[in-house]
Scaffold this motif. Sequence first.
Motif, mmCIF file in Angstrom:
data_model
loop_
_atom_site.group_PDB
_atom_site.id
_atom_site.type_symbol
_atom_site.label_atom_id
_atom_site.label_comp_id
_atom_site.label_asym_id
_atom_site.label_seq_id
_atom_site.Cartn_x
_atom_site.Cartn_y
_atom_site.Cartn_z
ATOM 1 N N GLN A 1 0.814 -1.219 0.000
ATOM 2 C CA GLN A 1 0.000 0.000 0.000
ATOM 3 C C GLN A 1 0.845 1.266 0.000
ATOM 4 N N SER A 2 1.919 1.273 0.810
ATOM 5 C CA SER A 2 2.768 2.465 0.843
ATOM 6 C C SER A 2 4.062 2.237 0.063
ATOM 7 N N ILE B 1 6.349 -19.048 0.848
ATOM 8 C CA ILE B 1 7.195 -19.921 1.671
ATOM 9 C C ILE B 1 7.115 -19.372 3.087
ATOM 10 N N ASN B 2 6.600 -20.168 3.996
ATOM 11 C CA ASN B 2 6.377 -19.661 5.351
ATOM 12 C C ASN B 2 6.362 -20.838 6.325
ATOM 13 N N GLY C 1 7.729 -24.230 5.407
ATOM 14 C CA GLY C 1 9.104 -24.586 5.750
ATOM 15 C C GLY C 1 9.929 -23.349 6.008
#
Length: 329
Positions: free
Chosen positions: A254-255, A288-289, A306
């Motif tokens: 957004q910014s 990827i998390n 992961g």
Amino acid sequence: MEAPPVWAVLPPSTAADALSQLLTSARRLAKPPGASIEAVIFGEPPDSLRSTIADYGARRAYCVTCDHGVPSSSAAAAALAGLARDHAPRALLLPDLPQGRELAARVAARLGAGLATGCRWAETCEEGIRVVRAAYEGRASCTLLIVSEPAVLTLELSSATAPPPGQPADCELLRVSSPKPAPAGPEVLEVRPVDPFEMELEEATVIVAGGAGVGGPDGFALLGELARRLGGAVAASRVAVDAGWVPYHRQVGQSGRVVAPRLYIACGISGAVHHLTGIRDAETVVAINTDSYAPIMGRAGLALVGDVREVVAALIDRLDEENATLGSP
Ligand SMILES: Cc1cc2nc3c(=O)[nH]c(=O)nc-3n(C[C@H](O)[C@H](O)[C@H](O)COP(=O)(O)OP(=O)(O)OC[C@H]3O[C@@H](n4cnc5c(N)ncnc54)[C@H](O)[C@@H]3O)c2cc1C
């Protein structure tokens, strides 16, 4: 009179695997079907390459030998253009790799021939040769009809190679000497890809973006390696920018910047609404998390659970293996 052959050309310093794919495509362009397909290679072919040439149905192979080592691209183009003038092929197919594109452009210029690079598909049709190639950085495709002969095409290679068509051909091997190198002219010494940390985000077709989960500047260096291999750019979430790991002009959201790549790989980014605003037009999102419930996983077409460093390192290894197979420099 014999129908004009179709040539599969393996440029100097190119992995031999490309030739089987070029010969497979050459068969589609033979007109009438069954007309001769032939190979042009630079240097003396090892036994494995001879088998490939015969297995994939080439009836003749021209081996361009050069007394002065590996020929420069201008010397290779001079030899190839001379051969083409003597034997009038219908089309010359080269791999869509840097060395293939350069040789194709040079030989097309020498022959005054039609050139199409980055072709995904090529086939023969009533009017000539029809090719499909990517346009607008892969967001669209266009179909070209090449009516003049010879046509010079570079074909995108795939990681899968079609099996040989059937019985190996009786292949005649002809040795041709490359002309002496021309007096010094401009030569491409090196092709330098754009730095992923400098590439304009709005122009990138692939973006590898990192967030707090990347953990620091060294994590971003790893993302840079992935982006480099994919020909893409590196971007970041606001948290990563605020931490000073990457400059503000890489921030998406957004910014920050609003981007629309074909592929957006979100690494260690939670997917806050302020970030998602910046990627609403991204075609495919890969996340990827470590947290399978992170909001980004809901936006992703492919969610990989992961540790970001482990997953990115594995992707880099895999791409290096693929590139070695396809003969990328
Ligand atoms: C007015 C306003 C404007 C804003 N504008 C923007 C903007 O333009 N862009 C923007 O991005 N944000 C913007 N924000 C901030 C936004 O709300 C979020 O705070 C920010 O996007 C979160 O960044 P992040 O996902 O990197 O960090 P976090 O929300 O902290 O998420 C980190 C993620 O990394 C994962 N993770 C942790 N360790 C690992 C690991 N080892 N491997 C893999 N995953 C891991 C976590 O599970 C988590 O999902 C704005 C906020 C406001 C109020």
